[in-house]
Design an enzyme around this catalytic site. Sequence first.
Site, PDB file in Angstrom:
ATOM      1  N   ASP A  44       0.972  -1.167  -0.146  1.00 27.53           N
ATOM      2  CA  ASP A  44      -0.105  -0.077  -0.104  1.00 27.53           C
ATOM      3  C   ASP A  44       0.713   0.988  -0.031  1.00 27.53           C
ATOM      4  O   ASP A  44       0.517   2.362   0.019  1.00 27.53           O
ATOM      5  CB  ASP A  44      -1.038   0.196   1.191  1.00 27.53           C
ATOM      6  CG  ASP A  44      -0.401   0.131   2.595  1.00 27.53           C
ATOM      7  OD1 ASP A  44       0.755  -0.236   2.823  1.00 27.53           O
ATOM      8  OD2 ASP A  44      -1.237   0.226   3.454  1.00 27.53           O
ATOM      9  N   SER A  45       2.183   1.052   0.001  1.00 23.21           N
ATOM     10  CA  SER A  45       3.142   2.009  -0.381  1.00 23.21           C
ATOM     11  C   SER A  45       2.889   2.786  -1.353  1.00 23.21           C
ATOM     12  O   SER A  45       3.224   3.700  -2.097  1.00 23.21           O
ATOM     13  CB  SER A  45       4.421   1.713  -0.119  1.00 23.21           C
ATOM     14  OG  SER A  45       4.879   0.736  -0.984  1.00 23.21           O
ATOM     15  N   ASP A  83      -1.456  -6.175  -0.561  1.00 23.47           N
ATOM     16  CA  ASP A  83      -1.241  -5.355   0.986  1.00 23.47           C
ATOM     17  C   ASP A  83      -2.601  -4.960   1.252  1.00 23.47           C
ATOM     18  O   ASP A  83      -3.153  -4.176   0.801  1.00 23.47           O
ATOM     19  CB  ASP A  83      -0.390  -4.529   0.842  1.00 23.47           C
ATOM     20  CG  ASP A  83       0.348  -4.014   2.207  1.00 23.47           C
ATOM     21  OD1 ASP A  83      -0.040  -4.589   3.201  1.00 23.47           O
ATOM     22  OD2 ASP A  83       1.181  -3.354   2.209  1.00 23.47           O
ATOM     23  N   LYS A 113      -1.289  -9.310   2.904  1.00 25.42           N
ATOM     24  CA  LYS A 113      -0.449  -8.805   4.012  1.00 25.42           C
ATOM     25  C   LYS A 113      -1.291  -8.121   4.837  1.00 25.42           C
ATOM     26  O   LYS A 113      -2.028  -7.319   4.267  1.00 25.42           O
ATOM     27  CB  LYS A 113       0.904  -8.275   3.592  1.00 25.42           C
ATOM     28  CG  LYS A 113       1.686  -7.730   4.949  1.00 25.42           C
ATOM     29  CD  LYS A 113       2.895  -7.121   4.317  1.00 25.42           C
ATOM     30  CE  LYS A 113       3.019  -5.733   3.882  1.00 25.42           C
ATOM     31  NZ  LYS A 113       2.691  -4.679   4.623  1.00 25.42           N
ATOM     32  N   GLU A 115      -1.303  -5.380   8.784  1.00 25.60           N
ATOM     33  CA  GLU A 115      -0.375  -4.807   9.793  1.00 25.60           C
ATOM     34  C   GLU A 115      -0.879  -5.302  11.187  1.00 25.60           C
ATOM     35  O   GLU A 115      -2.205  -5.240  11.292  1.00 25.60           O
ATOM     36  CB  GLU A 115      -0.097  -3.557   9.685  1.00 25.60           C
ATOM     37  CG  GLU A 115       0.453  -3.245   8.253  1.00 25.60           C
ATOM     38  CD  GLU A 115       0.536  -1.311   8.084  1.00 25.60           C
ATOM     39  OE1 GLU A 115       0.180  -0.606   9.130  1.00 25.60           O
ATOM     40  OE2 GLU A 115       0.907  -0.996   6.940  1.00 25.60           O
ATOM     41  N   GLU A 182       9.447  -4.223  10.341  1.00 26.08           N
ATOM     42  CA  GLU A 182       9.665  -2.757   9.569  1.00 26.08           C
ATOM     43  C   GLU A 182      10.331  -1.809  10.906  1.00 26.08           C
ATOM     44  O   GLU A 182       9.729  -1.713  11.892  1.00 26.08           O
ATOM     45  CB  GLU A 182       8.705  -2.309   8.983  1.00 26.08           C
ATOM     46  CG  GLU A 182       8.953  -0.956   8.296  1.00 26.08           C
ATOM     47  CD  GLU A 182       7.955  -0.101   7.511  1.00 26.08           C
ATOM     48  OE1 GLU A 182       6.976  -0.940   7.237  1.00 26.08           O
ATOM     49  OE2 GLU A 182       8.057   0.876   6.853  1.00 26.08           O
TER      50      GLU A 182
END
Length: 286
Positions: A44-45, A83, A113, A115, A182
């Site tokens: 999602d960057s 993501d 993925k 978080e 991260e």
Amino acid sequence: MRVTIAEIREMKQRKEKIPMLTAYDYVTAKTVDEAGMPLILVGDSLGMVMLGYESTIPVTMEEMLHHTKAVVRGARRALIIGDMPFMTYHISVSDALRNAGRFIQEGGAQAVKLEGGEVVAEKVRRFVECGIPVMGHIGLTPQSIHQLGGFKVQGKTEEAAERLLKDACVLEEAGAFAIVLECVPAPLSKLITQRVGIPTIGIGAGPDCDGQVQVISDILGLYRDFVPKHAKQYVKLAAEIETAVANYMAEVKSVTFPTMKESYAMDESLLESLSATLSSAFKGQD
Ligand code: KIV
């Protein structure tokens, strides 16, 4: 044949390092795949590096699916991880499952993925039960940037370090096949990597993780204004693109591009008859 989850797990067992890179579009994914990258993350960057948002928070499910589909069309061998964007897995397990399912069914990704550690364990367990492989992501979790108070290294106090260690163990127990660490101090990443049986994939987490992930625009030097401490530029593409664009503009203006090498020829006799037709047409007008 695509890389499988089992192959990624075996890489940890063989102590073979696992490279992962982000990609967001067809042509980049194709190139990254042809270079032999085993894991491609449609991160999602995307929001920051491709769409120009200030953070990953505005990224939507539709945007992620659009780019995931393009990456899947481009990469034939790599395992593709989609993501999950902010608020698409936070409300209820059934909502989260529906969205995870869209990445697999509509997007064509092989895994998702998300978080968070213990707080997302129930969702991870449910996805895995339904056949959706999950990569965890702990440490600096950019979707919680307002809660964390900025892009800071995590796990620096004893309590925070213990929390990260616990989160990693809970994610493994819930069935995640790998965990992104991260911005975690290198010695703590080493401890986590030794403690869990699934691969850890670091970004700003030191050399002892089982694998490494980078954002593609960082390693290609696509941005000049900001280079994160944990990134290494293998090429400075922004400068190269600027030179290429300036050369192109100069050649268009000076008519040194295109030449006949970049143009299409025409049959001479056809041209002659066309000229004759045109000149008689003009004569008729006189
Ligand atoms: O969105 C992303 O690119 C990521 C990586 C930095 C791990 O989450």
